[in-house]
Write an enzyme that holds these catalytic residues in place. Structure first.
Site, PDB file in Angstrom:
ATOM      1  N   SER A 170      -5.078  19.269  13.724  1.00  0.00           N
ATOM      2  CA  SER A 170      -5.558  18.724  12.454  1.00  0.00           C
ATOM      3  C   SER A 170      -6.659  17.681  12.596  1.00  0.00           C
ATOM      4  O   SER A 170      -7.419  17.469  11.672  1.00  0.00           O
ATOM      5  CB  SER A 170      -4.386  18.133  11.682  1.00  0.00           C
ATOM      6  OG  SER A 170      -3.817  17.068  12.407  1.00  0.00           O
TER       7      SER A 170
ATOM      8  N   HIS B 119      -1.761  24.033   9.229  1.00  0.00           N
ATOM      9  CA  HIS B 119      -3.165  23.878   8.822  1.00  0.00           C
ATOM     10  C   HIS B 119      -3.916  25.201   8.910  1.00  0.00           C
ATOM     11  O   HIS B 119      -5.135  25.204   9.088  1.00  0.00           O
ATOM     12  CB  HIS B 119      -3.869  22.832   9.699  1.00  0.00           C
ATOM     13  CG  HIS B 119      -3.582  21.422   9.290  1.00  0.00           C
ATOM     14  ND1 HIS B 119      -4.151  20.818   8.202  1.00  0.00           N
ATOM     15  CD2 HIS B 119      -2.741  20.506   9.819  1.00  0.00           C
ATOM     16  CE1 HIS B 119      -3.702  19.578   8.080  1.00  0.00           C
ATOM     17  NE2 HIS B 119      -2.839  19.368   9.057  1.00  0.00           N
TER      18      HIS B 119
ATOM     19  N   LYS C   5       0.881  22.146   2.059  1.00  0.00           N
ATOM     20  CA  LYS C   5      -0.566  21.985   2.245  1.00  0.00           C
ATOM     21  C   LYS C   5      -1.291  23.049   1.408  1.00  0.00           C
ATOM     22  O   LYS C   5      -1.330  22.915   0.195  1.00  0.00           O
ATOM     23  CB  LYS C   5      -0.907  22.036   3.735  1.00  0.00           C
ATOM     24  CG  LYS C   5      -0.399  20.776   4.443  1.00  0.00           C
ATOM     25  CD  LYS C   5      -0.879  20.626   5.878  1.00  0.00           C
ATOM     26  CE  LYS C   5      -0.534  19.250   6.421  1.00  0.00           C
ATOM     27  NZ  LYS C   5       0.545  19.282   7.422  1.00  0.00           N
TER      28      LYS C   5
HETATM   29  C1  LIG Z   1       1.658  18.508   7.966  1.00  0.00           C
HETATM   30  C2  LIG Z   1       2.209  19.083   9.212  1.00  0.00           C
HETATM   31  C3  LIG Z   1       3.588  19.189   9.410  1.00  0.00           C
HETATM   32  C4  LIG Z   1       4.585  18.614   8.435  1.00  0.00           C
HETATM   33  O1  LIG Z   1       4.602  19.347   7.234  1.00  0.00           O
HETATM   34  P1  LIG Z   1       5.533  18.865   6.038  1.00  0.00           P
HETATM   35  O2  LIG Z   1       5.923  20.108   5.329  1.00  0.00           O
HETATM   36  O3  LIG Z   1       4.692  17.951   5.215  1.00  0.00           O
HETATM   37  O4  LIG Z   1       6.708  18.164   6.634  1.00  0.00           O
HETATM   38  C5  LIG Z   1       4.032  19.800  10.568  1.00  0.00           C
HETATM   39  N1  LIG Z   1       3.177  20.288  11.503  1.00  0.00           N
HETATM   40  C6  LIG Z   1       1.836  20.188  11.342  1.00  0.00           C
HETATM   41  C7  LIG Z   1       0.922  20.748  12.389  1.00  0.00           C
HETATM   42  C8  LIG Z   1       1.317  19.582  10.200  1.00  0.00           C
HETATM   43  O5  LIG Z   1      -0.001  19.475  10.071  1.00  0.00           O
END
Ligand SMILES: *Cc1c(COP(=O)(O)O)cnc(C)c1O
Length: 396
Positions: free
Chosen positions: A183, A211, A242
């Site tokens: 990310s 992502h 997301k």
């Molecule tokens: C945002 C993210 C998470 C966590 O996701 P949530 O559903 O908000 O707990 C886990 N792994 C990665 C790579 C992320 O970018």
């Protein structure tokens, strides 16, 4: 009795603030979208949401959430295995499996929980987990909760991964774990090479597609699709928080027996509440939309290419990559904060990241492009970057 720890916490917090590391939250007074209103008064273009497909406030998604409230109520007041499973939870799990071409899916309250609960039920001290050093915090925590032997390889370094795989031959089962898209830099895991090494050294492959789900790959199936290895990945975790509507919720999808074992033994699934019906209903709509057409992911790709080209043309230094995460490099922590503040004055909401979130000397403004951005939004953002960039002598 609060006295001693009160003093200690006050001192620690003051130190965090003095070091310029205190995180402050900006308050938004409108739904999440390409443009939002912030409480300080400005209307701003958002360049830092994970709203890649513009689904966070999409009218059809919002309507599906409302419909599910009417038909299935507000809350489940239960974990899944007691009385927390509705027909729509099973429908969503099936839709996610169909989307990825996997055998089954298990839902969690968050991807953090999906990653936190995936290792311990499957691996013991006889086994090996081989993890990229830049993997997400939730993967690191999930590995900590499991007794397996830990191997870490240098970020996306396939020679080092091979060395770790050789060292892990003594163990019973091996699994390679990676973020699909990292990310901070927006770079993709080398999934084709990872799968080839997994094959050579008899290891499973797990990718975290938080992502990338919905927009990386020709039809948005993620990094394995991008590299043509969808049938070689054993476990996929992802978030509903997301690109896929952005509310909350996570999932693990893959082989039938793996998912069944998680239903029996995964602690965040067994001991945490069932996903709310409105989120489930809206998420079903999201997967229906994405299965029908690639329009949103195509627009996102177009927007990303446009933004990158213009920003590069203006003389900024950006990290190369195939994702809609576009880090604009400034290298200096204080400069990154000033840059973000001045962008806000110009109506652009972006965040400057610096050590320890990224490596020392690698401070940047991380921008994230959305399918919801219009050409006008992007032009406004580009103009703001150029104005602030000249003002702060980052570009000529
Ligand atoms: C945002 C993210 C998470 C966590 O996701 P949530 O559903 O908000 O707990 C886990 N792994 C990665 C790579 C992320 O970018």
């Amino acid at each position: 009795m609060y006295g001693i720890i009160h003093e200690y916490l006050s001192r620690e917090l003051a130190a965090i603030e003095e070091n310029g590391l205190l995180k402050r939250e900006r308050i938004i007074t409108t739904p999440q979208g390409a443009n939002v209103h912030v409480s300080s008064g400005e209307d701003v273009v958002i360049m830092c949401a994970n709203n890649y497909l513009g689904l966070s406030s999409h009218p059809e998604v919002v309507q599906a959430a409302k419909d599910a409230l009417d038909t299935h109520g507000f809350g489940m007041s239960s974990v899944r295995f007691i009385c927390g499973t509705q027909d729509i939870h099973k429908t969503l799990e099936r839709k996610i499996a169909e989307f990825y071409g996997t055998e089954d899916t298990i839902l969690y309250a968050a991807a953090f929980d999906a990653n936190g609960g995936v290792f311990e039920p499957l691996f013991s001290d006889q086994d090996a987990i081989i993890s990229d050093e830049l993997n997400h915090a939730s993967i690191i925590d999930g590995i900590r909760l499991c007794k397996a032997q830990r191997y870490r390889y240098k970020h996306s370094n396939m020679e080092d991964l091979e060395e770790q795989l050789k060292a892990a031959q003594a163990q019973r089962f091996r699994i390679i774990v990676t973020d699909g898209v990292f990310s901070m830099d927006g770079d993709l895991a080398k999934m084709d090479e990872i799968c080839a090494l997994a094959n050579k050294y008899d290891a499973l492959v797990m990718t975290d597609e938080c992502h990338s789900a919905g927009f990386i790959g020709k039809t948005g199936r993620g990094v394995p699709e991008h590299f043509g290895v969808m049938d070689q990945v054993d476990i996929i975790t992802g978030t509903l928080g997301k690109a896929l509507g952005g509310a909350m919720g996570g999932y693990t999808t893959g082989k039938k027996e793996i998912i069944e074992m998680l239903r029996q033994r995964s602690r965040p699934y067994l001991f945490s509440n069932s996903l709310a019906p409105s989120i489930v209903g809206a998420s079903i709509k999201v997967f229906d939309l994405l299965s029908k057409t690639t329009e949103l992911r195509d627009r996102l790709e177009e927007n990303t290419l446009y933004f990158k080209a213009k920003i590069k043309e203006a003389g900024f230094d950006i990290k190369p990559g195939d994702s809609p995460i576009v880090p604009i490099m400034l290298y200096d922590a204080a400069l990154s904060q000033q840059f973000a503040n001045e962008l806000l004055q110009e109506g652009v909401y972006a965040i400057g990241f610096f050590y320890p979130v990224v490596a020392k000397g690698q401070a940047r403004i991380r921008t994230q492009i959305s399918a919801a951005h219009t050409r006008g939004d992007l032009d406004k953002a580009i103009a703001a970057f150029i104005k602030v960039g000249k003002n702060l002598k980052v570009i000529e």
